[in-house]
Design a protein around this motif. Structure first.
Motif, PDB file in Angstrom:
ATOM      1  N   UNK A  74      39.694  15.779  90.825  1.00 28.16           N
ATOM      2  CA  UNK A  74      40.618  16.579  90.888  1.00 28.16           C
ATOM      3  C   UNK A  74      40.388  17.841  91.644  1.00 28.16           C
ATOM      4  N   UNK A  75      38.925  18.498  91.537  1.00 27.30           N
ATOM      5  CA  UNK A  75      38.827  19.551  92.854  1.00 27.30           C
ATOM      6  C   UNK A  75      38.674  18.900  94.177  1.00 27.30           C
ATOM      7  N   UNK A 101      36.913  22.793  87.339  1.00 29.08           N
ATOM      8  CA  UNK A 101      37.502  22.796  88.398  1.00 29.08           C
ATOM      9  C   UNK A 101      37.509  23.812  89.625  1.00 29.08           C
ATOM     10  N   UNK A 102      37.900  25.025  89.135  1.00 24.35           N
ATOM     11  CA  UNK A 102      37.904  26.280  89.845  1.00 24.35           C
ATOM     12  C   UNK A 102      36.398  26.319  90.449  1.00 24.35           C
ATOM     13  N   UNK A 103      35.693  26.354  89.791  1.00 18.52           N
ATOM     14  CA  UNK A 103      34.210  26.452  90.213  1.00 18.52           C
ATOM     15  C   UNK A 103      33.961  25.580  91.261  1.00 18.52           C
ATOM     16  N   UNK A 112      35.700  33.065  96.470  1.00 14.55           N
ATOM     17  CA  UNK A 112      35.482  33.598  95.410  1.00 14.55           C
ATOM     18  C   UNK A 112      36.331  33.107  94.221  1.00 14.55           C
ATOM     19  N   UNK A 113      35.699  33.095  93.031  1.00 16.77           N
ATOM     20  CA  UNK A 113      36.574  32.644  91.798  1.00 16.77           C
ATOM     21  C   UNK A 113      36.531  33.634  90.951  1.00 16.77           C
ATOM     22  N   UNK A 114      37.620  33.955  90.185  1.00 14.04           N
ATOM     23  CA  UNK A 114      37.513  34.625  89.053  1.00 14.04           C
ATOM     24  C   UNK A 114      38.304  34.131  87.832  1.00 14.04           C
ATOM     25  N   UNK A 115      37.551  34.004  86.749  1.00 12.30           N
ATOM     26  CA  UNK A 115      38.127  33.465  85.646  1.00 12.30           C
ATOM     27  C   UNK A 115      38.400  34.507  84.466  1.00 12.30           C
ATOM     28  N   UNK A 149      41.652  31.664  87.564  1.00  7.90           N
ATOM     29  CA  UNK A 149      42.041  31.100  86.026  1.00  7.90           C
ATOM     30  C   UNK A 149      42.659  31.936  85.234  1.00  7.90           C
ATOM     31  N   UNK A 150      43.759  31.476  84.629  1.00 10.50           N
ATOM     32  CA  UNK A 150      44.669  32.766  83.853  1.00 10.50           C
ATOM     33  C   UNK A 150      44.508  32.499  82.665  1.00 10.50           C
TER      34      UNK A 150
END
Length: 317
Positions: A74-75, A101-103, A112-115, A149-150
């Protein structure tokens, strides 16, 4: 940020209509720019119509069916979809799988990733709660395409009102590399209750239930909510681990969270402190849960909860 910037929403659903969390993400995307979607499952006419009603102008789907697998394929697909769409940001569900998946996507895109986001501003500044909800912070990705991710229930999902039909773009699913595969499936018994992470109302039980979740389930059903549990309850085998809320379980943000027979230790607070209204029921007046509760009832849950459920049913009738 220009209003025409594309915002890519990841729709990970094998079949059927959009989930509530997906509609929330699409509503957020529309407020930030032009929503487009990457869909893992079959994008039939019904789904395309529903996506179009939320303003989605393009749908990216894998050119070959993703095989039974977990997050890696999926990623890989989402990374290729992002390459095609060139979005200003990518939005995903704040589930355990969504965050993994975001990571992986962040690594593939060098971004950059924010969860755990609870709000996203037009300039892509993110608001989130940290340290078990004790602090609210703002953050912004400064490298690459923001991957966010929200949390569910952070956005009020708008009803679909647009009239267009999105274009469908087939994307190379990509190479997932070494990846785990699903070797078998077993359907869980249907409860008729909403998913824990999407529920607006949650009734959670802990050690104080002594293994009897009957009153918890009765009140949850009266309110149309989901059933949650503390780690002590799941470790004791009283309820499945998928119901666990807390630092080592799921993080939820319902409008109403009712805690019954749970002490409210920091591990539990980490999973539910961002609920809009917290009601605690506990026999121990000194229980830590009362420190964060908006309303507290010092009493026996086996007496309090059935009375509350009966009164709710009476008023509904």
């Amino acid at each position: 940020m220009a209003q025409t910037s594309r915002i890519l929403v990841f729709i990970d659903t094998p079949a059927g209509p959009l989930h509530k969390a997906h509609r929330e993400l699409l509503t957020l995307a529309a407020s930030l720019g032009e929503p487009v979607a990457a869909v893992t499952g079959p994008s039939d006419g019904t789904l395309l119509t529903e996506l179009g009603s939320h303003g989605v102008t393009a749908v990216y789907r894998p050119a070959a069916e993703l095989e039974d697998s977990l997050v890696a394929p999926k990623a890989a697909f989402l990374a290729n979809a992002a390459g095609e769409a060139a979005p200003a940001a990518v939005l995903l569900e704040n589930t355990t799988e969504g965050k993994e998946i975001a990571a992986r996507l962040g690594i593939r895109l060098s971004s950059g990733v924010i969860t755990d986001a609870v709000a996203v501003d037009p300039d892509l500044t993110v608001t989130k709660n940290v340290l078990a909800g004790a602090y609210t912070v703002t953050a912004k990705v400064t490298v690459g395409t923001p991957v966010i991710t929200v949390k569910p229930n952070s956005i009020e999902a708008a009803a679909g009102s647009a009239d267009g039909m999105p274009a469908v773009v087939e994307v190379d699913p990509g190479d997932p590399g070494p990846a785990a595969r699903i070797t078998g499936r077993a359907a869980r018994p249907a409860t008729g209750r909403p998913d824990l992470e999407e529920a607006r109302v949650i009734v959670a039980g802990g050690r104080g239930t002594d293994g009897d979740f009957g009153p918890i389930e009765e009140l949850a059903d009266a309110l149309g909510g989901a059933v949650g549990a503390s780690r002590a309850a799941t470790d004791a085998g009283w309820i499945e681990h998928s119901a666990q809320i807390g630092q080592t379980g799921k993080t939820v943000s319902p409008q109403l969270y009712i805690s019954a027979g749970i002490s409210g230790a920091i591990q539990q607070k980490a999973g539910m402190q961002t609920a809009q209204v917290i009601v605690a029921v506990n026999k121990d007046a000194d229980s830590p849960v009362f420190e964060i509760a908006d309303f507290g009832v010092v009493g026996d849950l086996f007496k309090v909860l059935p009375q509350a459920a009966a009164e709710i049913r009476k008023r509904k009738g």
